[in-house]
Design a protein around this motif. Structure first.
Motif, PDB file in Angstrom:
ATOM      1  N   LYS A  56       0.856  -1.182   0.000  1.00 31.75           N
ATOM      2  CA  LYS A  56       0.000   0.000   0.000  1.00 31.75           C
ATOM      3  C   LYS A  56       0.892   1.232   0.000  1.00 31.75           C
ATOM      4  N   VAL A  57       0.457   2.233  -0.723  1.00 33.78           N
ATOM      5  CA  VAL A  57       1.153   3.514  -0.798  1.00 33.78           C
ATOM      6  C   VAL A  57       0.303   4.505  -0.005  1.00 33.78           C
ATOM      7  N   SER A  58       0.887   5.105   1.025  1.00 37.15           N
ATOM      8  CA  SER A  58       0.097   5.963   1.909  1.00 37.15           C
ATOM      9  C   SER A  58       0.864   7.212   2.295  1.00 37.15           C
ATOM     10  N   THR A  59       0.109   8.198   2.772  1.00 40.81           N
ATOM     11  CA  THR A  59       0.693   9.428   3.281  1.00 40.81           C
ATOM     12  C   THR A  59      -0.040   9.815   4.549  1.00 40.81           C
ATOM     13  N   VAL A  60       0.554  10.689   5.321  1.00 40.96           N
ATOM     14  CA  VAL A  60      -0.068  11.161   6.561  1.00 40.96           C
ATOM     15  C   VAL A  60      -0.642  12.548   6.318  1.00 40.96           C
ATOM     16  N   THR A  61      -1.922  12.720   6.646  1.00 44.00           N
ATOM     17  CA  THR A  61      -2.585  14.000   6.427  1.00 44.00           C
ATOM     18  C   THR A  61      -2.176  15.004   7.503  1.00 44.00           C
ATOM     19  N   ALA A  62      -2.590  16.243   7.309  1.00 45.08           N
ATOM     20  CA  ALA A  62      -2.212  17.313   8.242  1.00 45.08           C
ATOM     21  C   ALA A  62      -2.710  17.047   9.660  1.00 45.08           C
ATOM     22  N   ASP A  63      -3.829  16.322   9.788  1.00 49.48           N
ATOM     23  CA  ASP A  63      -4.358  16.031  11.125  1.00 49.48           C
ATOM     24  C   ASP A  63      -3.876  14.695  11.673  1.00 49.48           C
ATOM     25  N   ILE A 169     -14.497 -15.144  -6.261  1.00 49.17           N
ATOM     26  CA  ILE A 169     -13.143 -14.603  -6.164  1.00 49.17           C
ATOM     27  C   ILE A 169     -12.876 -14.144  -4.745  1.00 49.17           C
ATOM     28  N   GLU A 170     -11.830 -14.673  -4.150  1.00 45.67           N
ATOM     29  CA  GLU A 170     -11.450 -14.249  -2.804  1.00 45.67           C
ATOM     30  C   GLU A 170     -10.372 -13.173  -2.886  1.00 45.67           C
ATOM     31  N   ILE A 171     -10.622 -12.065  -2.224  1.00 48.70           N
ATOM     32  CA  ILE A 171      -9.629 -10.991  -2.114  1.00 48.70           C
ATOM     33  C   ILE A 171      -9.002 -11.123  -0.736  1.00 48.70           C
ATOM     34  N   ALA A 172      -7.933 -11.896  -0.683  1.00 46.70           N
ATOM     35  CA  ALA A 172      -7.300 -12.223   0.610  1.00 46.70           C
ATOM     36  C   ALA A 172      -6.225 -11.196   0.943  1.00 46.70           C
ATOM     37  N   LEU A 173      -6.617  -9.940   0.977  1.00 41.15           N
ATOM     38  CA  LEU A 173      -5.704  -8.863   1.359  1.00 41.15           C
ATOM     39  C   LEU A 173      -6.201  -8.289   2.681  1.00 41.15           C
ATOM     40  N   PRO A 174      -5.339  -8.196   3.690  1.00 41.13           N
ATOM     41  CA  PRO A 174      -5.768  -7.735   5.017  1.00 41.13           C
ATOM     42  C   PRO A 174      -5.952  -6.224   5.062  1.00 41.13           C
ATOM     43  N   LEU A 175      -7.008  -5.748   4.411  1.00 46.00           N
ATOM     44  CA  LEU A 175      -7.287  -4.313   4.365  1.00 46.00           C
ATOM     45  C   LEU A 175      -8.411  -3.986   5.337  1.00 46.00           C
ATOM     46  N   SER A 176      -8.212  -2.981   6.148  1.00 43.24           N
ATOM     47  CA  SER A 176      -9.236  -2.559   7.091  1.00 43.24           C
ATOM     48  C   SER A 176     -10.316  -1.756   6.360  1.00 43.24           C
ATOM     49  N   GLN A 177     -11.439  -1.541   7.034  1.00 43.87           N
ATOM     50  CA  GLN A 177     -12.491  -0.717   6.445  1.00 43.87           C
ATOM     51  C   GLN A 177     -12.019   0.718   6.261  1.00 43.87           C
ATOM     52  N   ARG A 199     -23.625  -8.167   1.616  1.00 46.54           N
ATOM     53  CA  ARG A 199     -23.689  -9.480   2.266  1.00 46.54           C
ATOM     54  C   ARG A 199     -25.124  -9.997   2.263  1.00 46.54           C
ATOM     55  N   LYS A 200     -26.062  -9.148   2.629  1.00 46.41           N
ATOM     56  CA  LYS A 200     -27.466  -9.548   2.690  1.00 46.41           C
ATOM     57  C   LYS A 200     -28.000  -9.930   1.314  1.00 46.41           C
ATOM     58  N   ARG A 201     -27.484  -9.293   0.273  1.00 43.57           N
ATOM     59  CA  ARG A 201     -27.937  -9.591  -1.095  1.00 43.57           C
ATOM     60  C   ARG A 201     -27.192 -10.761  -1.719  1.00 43.57           C
ATOM     61  N   GLY A 202     -26.215 -11.304  -1.001  1.00 46.11           N
ATOM     62  CA  GLY A 202     -25.475 -12.450  -1.514  1.00 46.11           C
ATOM     63  C   GLY A 202     -24.407 -12.114  -2.535  1.00 46.11           C
ATOM     64  N   LEU A 203     -23.992 -10.840  -2.577  1.00 43.92           N
ATOM     65  CA  LEU A 203     -22.953 -10.432  -3.537  1.00 43.92           C
ATOM     66  C   LEU A 203     -21.559 -10.751  -3.024  1.00 43.92           C
ATOM     67  N   ILE A 204     -21.393 -10.728  -1.697  1.00 41.49           N
ATOM     68  CA  ILE A 204     -20.075 -10.941  -1.102  1.00 41.49           C
ATOM     69  C   ILE A 204     -20.210 -11.770   0.169  1.00 41.49           C
ATOM     70  N   ARG A 205     -19.084 -12.325   0.608  1.00 46.48           N
ATOM     71  CA  ARG A 205     -18.920 -12.837   1.962  1.00 46.48           C
ATOM     72  C   ARG A 205     -17.712 -12.133   2.562  1.00 46.48           C
ATOM     73  N   THR A 206     -17.722 -11.908   3.856  1.00 47.38           N
ATOM     74  CA  THR A 206     -16.590 -11.252   4.495  1.00 47.38           C
ATOM     75  C   THR A 206     -16.072 -12.108   5.638  1.00 47.38           C
ATOM     76  N   GLY A 207     -14.763 -12.056   5.826  1.00 55.43           N
ATOM     77  CA  GLY A 207     -14.113 -12.723   6.934  1.00 55.43           C
ATOM     78  C   GLY A 207     -13.191 -11.745   7.624  1.00 55.43           C
ATOM     79  N   GLN A 208     -12.201 -12.259   8.333  1.00 48.78           N
ATOM     80  CA  GLN A 208     -11.241 -11.404   9.018  1.00 48.78           C
ATOM     81  C   GLN A 208     -10.336 -10.732   8.000  1.00 48.78           C
ATOM     82  N   ARG A 209     -10.664  -9.499   7.668  1.00 52.11           N
ATOM     83  CA  ARG A 209      -9.901  -8.707   6.688  1.00 52.11           C
ATOM     84  C   ARG A 209      -9.731  -9.438   5.362  1.00 52.11           C
TER      85      ARG A 209
END
Length: 233
Positions: A56-63, A169-177, A199-209
């Protein structure tokens, strides 16, 4: 989505012999999850060609908050543009999963581009593609909401992971919300609501990140026409 770096990566575009030359100019290194390849504010000394894994490419904001700008995966080149501009890293690059990278000194990489036509052509193609993606992202953000952009982000990740449109398709990347929200240009609350609804519509399943796309076509419809889905009108 621009944040996932769609399209062929720099490494994938290199002719075989020019890959061998580039390897001879650098060294391979492995980074465990969470390790920093480089830190915002550091001087630019090397470029990185990702051979395996995601960063991941990230920066720190002013706050003081972390803002995730992009995800880059196998084949991508990263950390090269600051050497042409300020000479200082303008973002932090951190391994999301185990990463294997080819590290090449910036001066050596510049010489390589000057003396190898295939490498120069591949690099120019990647940079032009990123410019076009950045322009497309600005246009998309003007006509989409946060949930649509999140759907587009997940579809872009699925495409990079080689998933079939009709498959699971499983996106097994530990990304937080929070990270997903930053990448999609929306709020964490919007991400939480969208994931719950899908999730309720059956489009995705979610696990630990991790997120599994169970109905790719349905998620494409959720993304809307601006992100490649069918018109909702």
């Amino acid at each position: 989505m621009q944040a996932t770096g769609s399209g062929p990566g720099f490494w994938d575009l290199l002719p075989y012999e020019e890959r061998r030359v580039l390897v001879s100019l650098g060294r391979e290194r492995e980074y465990p999850p969470g390790a920093a390849l480089s830190v915002e504010g550091d001087p630019v000394t090397h470029v990185f060609v990702l051979l395996d894994g995601w960063i991941k490419v990230s920066t720190v904001t002013a706050d003081g908050r972390e803002s995730v700008l992009a995800l880059r995966g196998a084949g991508d080149i990263v950390g090269e543009t600051a050497g042409v501009t300020t000479g200082i890293r303008n973002a932090t690059m951190q391994a999301v999963v185990t990463v294997r990278a080819l590290i090449v000194g910036y001066d050596r990489f510049s010489f390589y581009l000057d003396t190898h036509q295939g490498g120069n052509r591949a690099y120019r193609r990647v940079i032009i593609h990123r410019w076009r993606e950045a322009e497309a992202m600005l246009r998309v953000r003007a006509v989409t909401n946060g949930a649509q952009r999140l759907a587009g982000l997940l579809l872009g990740l699925a495409e990079r992971l080689g998933g079939k449109p009709e498959g699971v398709i499983e996106i097994a990347l530990p990304l937080s919300q929070d990270e997903l929200a930053s990448l999609a240009g929306t709020s964490r609350a919007t991400v939480a609501r969208a994931l719950n609804a899908w999730r309720k519509r059956g489009l995705i399943r979610t696990g630990q990140r991790r997120i599994t796309l169970t109905d790719v076509q349905g998620l494409r419809r959720a993304a809307g026409p601006a992100l490649g889905g069918p018109s909702q009108g």
